[in-house]
Design an enzyme around this catalytic site. Structure first.
Site, PDB file in Angstrom:
ATOM      1  N   HIS A 221      -9.556   8.381 -14.519  1.00  0.00           N
ATOM      2  CA  HIS A 221      -9.149   8.335 -13.114  1.00  0.00           C
ATOM      3  C   HIS A 221     -10.169   9.084 -12.264  1.00  0.00           C
ATOM      4  O   HIS A 221     -10.451  10.247 -12.511  1.00  0.00           O
ATOM      5  CB  HIS A 221      -7.761   8.970 -12.969  1.00  0.00           C
ATOM      6  N   CYS A 224      -9.358  10.962  -5.939  1.00  0.00           N
ATOM      7  CA  CYS A 224      -9.156  10.338  -4.643  1.00  0.00           C
ATOM      8  C   CYS A 224      -8.241  11.275  -3.863  1.00  0.00           C
ATOM      9  O   CYS A 224      -7.023  11.196  -3.988  1.00  0.00           O
ATOM     10  CB  CYS A 224      -8.548   8.949  -4.806  1.00  0.00           C
ATOM     11  N   ASP A 296     -20.927   1.328  -6.332  1.00  0.00           N
ATOM     12  CA  ASP A 296     -20.247   2.297  -7.190  1.00  0.00           C
ATOM     13  C   ASP A 296     -21.302   3.258  -7.735  1.00  0.00           C
ATOM     14  O   ASP A 296     -22.204   2.831  -8.456  1.00  0.00           O
ATOM     15  CB  ASP A 296     -19.557   1.541  -8.345  1.00  0.00           C
ATOM     16  N   ARG A 298     -20.633   6.004  -9.556  1.00  0.00           N
ATOM     17  CA  ARG A 298     -20.081   6.867 -10.604  1.00  0.00           C
ATOM     18  C   ARG A 298     -20.905   6.784 -11.888  1.00  0.00           C
ATOM     19  O   ARG A 298     -21.513   5.766 -12.180  1.00  0.00           O
ATOM     20  CB  ARG A 298     -18.631   6.458 -10.918  1.00  0.00           C
TER      21      ARG A 298
HETATM   22  N1  LIG Z   1     -16.662   4.712  -1.448  1.00  0.00           N
HETATM   23  C1  LIG Z   1     -15.371   4.412  -1.427  1.00  0.00           C
HETATM   24  N2  LIG Z   1     -14.590   4.908  -2.394  1.00  0.00           N
HETATM   25  C2  LIG Z   1     -13.293   4.571  -2.386  1.00  0.00           C
HETATM   26  C3  LIG Z   1     -12.713   3.759  -1.391  1.00  0.00           C
HETATM   27  N3  LIG Z   1     -11.391   3.640  -1.669  1.00  0.00           N
HETATM   28  C4  LIG Z   1     -11.162   4.353  -2.788  1.00  0.00           C
HETATM   29  N4  LIG Z   1     -12.293   4.916  -3.229  1.00  0.00           N
HETATM   30  C5  LIG Z   1     -12.544   5.692  -4.431  1.00  0.00           C
HETATM   31  O1  LIG Z   1     -12.541   4.793  -5.504  1.00  0.00           O
HETATM   32  C6  LIG Z   1     -12.214   5.454  -6.687  1.00  0.00           C
HETATM   33  C7  LIG Z   1     -11.115   4.649  -7.373  1.00  0.00           C
HETATM   34  O2  LIG Z   1     -11.241   4.914  -8.641  1.00  0.00           O
HETATM   35  P1  LIG Z   1     -10.404   4.320  -9.864  1.00  0.00           P
HETATM   36  O3  LIG Z   1      -9.041   3.914  -9.405  1.00  0.00           O
HETATM   37  O4  LIG Z   1     -10.527   5.293 -10.959  1.00  0.00           O
HETATM   38  O5  LIG Z   1     -11.265   3.114 -10.329  1.00  0.00           O
HETATM   39  P2  LIG Z   1     -11.287   1.593 -10.112  1.00  0.00           P
HETATM   40  O6  LIG Z   1     -12.705   1.192 -10.177  1.00  0.00           O
HETATM   41  O7  LIG Z   1     -10.532   1.188  -8.874  1.00  0.00           O
HETATM   42  O8  LIG Z   1     -10.578   0.984 -11.390  1.00  0.00           O
HETATM   43  P3  LIG Z   1      -9.069   1.062 -11.916  1.00  0.00           P
HETATM   44  O9  LIG Z   1      -9.198   1.702 -13.264  1.00  0.00           O
HETATM   45  O10 LIG Z   1      -8.601  -0.338 -12.038  1.00  0.00           O
HETATM   46  O11 LIG Z   1      -8.262   1.853 -10.939  1.00  0.00           O
HETATM   47  C8  LIG Z   1     -11.800   6.860  -6.284  1.00  0.00           C
HETATM   48  O12 LIG Z   1     -12.893   7.749  -6.524  1.00  0.00           O
HETATM   49  C9  LIG Z   1     -11.552   6.739  -4.790  1.00  0.00           C
HETATM   50  O13 LIG Z   1     -11.805   7.942  -4.088  1.00  0.00           O
HETATM   51  C10 LIG Z   1     -13.579   3.255  -0.384  1.00  0.00           C
HETATM   52  O14 LIG Z   1     -13.189   2.495   0.490  1.00  0.00           O
HETATM   53  N5  LIG Z   1     -14.887   3.614  -0.449  1.00  0.00           N
HETATM   54 ZN   LIG Z   2      -7.860   6.096  -3.594  1.00  0.00          ZN
END
Ligand SMILES: Nc1nc2c(ncn2[C@@H]2O[C@H](COP(=O)(O)OP(=O)(O)OP(=O)(O)O)[C@@H](O)[C@H]2O)c(=O)[nH]1
Ligand SMILES: [Zn+2]
Length: 364
Positions: A221, A224, A296, A298
């Site tokens: 995770h 966020c 992304d 990360r």
């Molecule tokens: N840059 C950016 N980051 C975002 C935005 N919305 C959410 N995030 C970030 O996206 C990340 C979501 O991460 P996860 O839920 O772990 O990963 P995921 O790629 O969505 O994959 P899942 O395992 O399916 O949830 C977090 O670090 C949030 O802070 C956005 O609009 N812009």
């Molecule tokens: Zn989020």
């Protein structure tokens, strides 16, 4: 063991300096180098000194940011724009920060530079990103890098050695573990891991005592703050976090890594800049690009490394992101199953989730 800081520690100092607006010096192979200031944090006074130095200063941008500015890119992943002699802070910020792109579309004419080695420029952008700042840097050539750093008491980075070292994943120290009963998983322990490169700590929540010889129910995770803590309806992170812990509680075993890679690795301030751009009509991927980031940013090696450190070799991964499966496999961790995690859909995040499905391959 020598008392003076090693390269990794010097880089951590450099990141802290840049975040405060203090210049750092990047040394090239021949003893010459570049004085670097982060475009986001440079002050009026230091910008004036930058001009006074009389050299040919550049503002270095990623190719992503250059595309929005329609600046010519001669160096693949980065572009160099000459800093006009009369450029003030407004000019620097307007090139680096897309906040006012729509209201002030005319930034030019921009004079792009080309030719020569750009490894210090590339290092500067990597440093700015790893300091969670806007990926844009002011660079001024200096003839004797070490002498300038000594004279001004600035952090000196060996640019030749730093570039490859920044690609390595820092070693992690396990700091402490303690029991923390959770509403969704009473039998939980929190483990703290601290990277040796001075970057943010990461957490592992271990539910029960998972069998190390079998695939463990796992979630990677990414932090966020808005979703996990504030209950933002713009994303699905908060409900995913709690649903994952709930599922681990029900099964009696699992491990949730809480990785401090806020905003897909761009940091909370930049994520809020991305949100402001989304209010102007751009989607989550376009907003990242306009800021100068990739979709992304990360580093998923981190998750694999923490799982390995905890003794896990294979996982049943709670995710909708096929990229995470591929990354884990690439890092040598077997993924025996993808466990979908479809929760937290709202009217506010429908477009965000649809964009992730269309552009980032997420499974709806
Ligand atoms: N840059 C950016 N980051 C975002 C935005 N919305 C959410 N995030 C970030 O996206 C990340 C979501 O991460 P996860 O839920 O772990 O990963 P995921 O790629 O969505 O994959 P899942 O395992 O399916 O949830 C977090 O670090 C949030 O802070 C956005 O609009 N812009
Ligand atoms: Zn989020």
């Amino acid at each position: 063991m020598p008392l003076s800081p090693n390269l990794m520690e010097i880089l951590a100092r450099a990141r802290a300096d840049l975040r405060m607006g203090v210049p750092v010096v990047l040394a090239g192979a021949d003893g010459a180098g570049m004085m670097m200031l982060a475009a986001e944090t440079v002050s009026q006074d230091r910008l004036a000194l930058f001009h006074d130095a009389g050299g040919e200063g550049d503002l270095v941008l990623t190719a992503r940011r250059a595309a929005t500015l329609k600046a010519r890119v001669y160096d693949g992943d980065l572009a160099r724009v000459a800093v006009p002699a009369d450029a003030g802070l407004d000019w620097v910020r307007s090139i680096a920060d897309p906040a006012d792109d729509l209201s002030m579309p005319m930034k030019g004419p921009l004079k792009e530079r080309r030719g020569g080695d750009v490894s210090l420029q590339r290092l500067a952008l990597t440093l700015a990103k790893s300091a969670r700042l806007l990926p844009a840097a002011l660079l001024l050539p200096v003839e004797a890098a070490r002498a300038v750093a000594l004279r001004e008491n600035l952090t000196l980075v060996d640019g030749v050695a730093a570039a490859p070292s920044m690609l390595l994943l820092a070693n992690l120290d396990h700091v402490v573990s303690a029991r923390v009963p959770l509403s969704r998983a009473e039998n939980a322990r929190l483990h703290i891991f601290r990277p040796q490169d001075g970057s943010e700590e990461h957490y592992a929540i271990e539910v029960g005592r998972p069998d190390r010889s079998a695939p463990v129910l796992a979630r990677l995770h990414s932090a966020c703050f808005t979703g996990d803590v504030l209950g933002s309806l713009k994303c699905d992170c908060g409900p995913q976090l709690h649903a994952a812990l709930g599922r681990m509680g029900e099964e009696g075993a699992g491990v949730l890594l809480y990785l401090n890679q806020e905003g897909r690795g761009i940091g909370l301030a930049n994520k809020m800049r991305a949100y402001a751009l989304q209010d102007q009509g751009f989607d989550t991927v376009e907003a990242n690009h306009r800021l100068g980031f990739e979709d992304d940013e990360r580093d998923f090696r981190l998750g694999a490394e923490i799982l390995r450190r905890m003794g896990f070799g294979s996982v049943r991964l709670l995710t909708n992101n096929p990229n995470k499966l591929a990354m884990m496999e690439r890092c040598g961790l077997a993924v025996t199953e993808r466990v979908p995690l479809k929760v937290g859909r709202t009217a506010f995040n429908a477009h965000y989730l649809a964009t992730k499905a269309a552009k980032s391959g997420h499974l709806l």
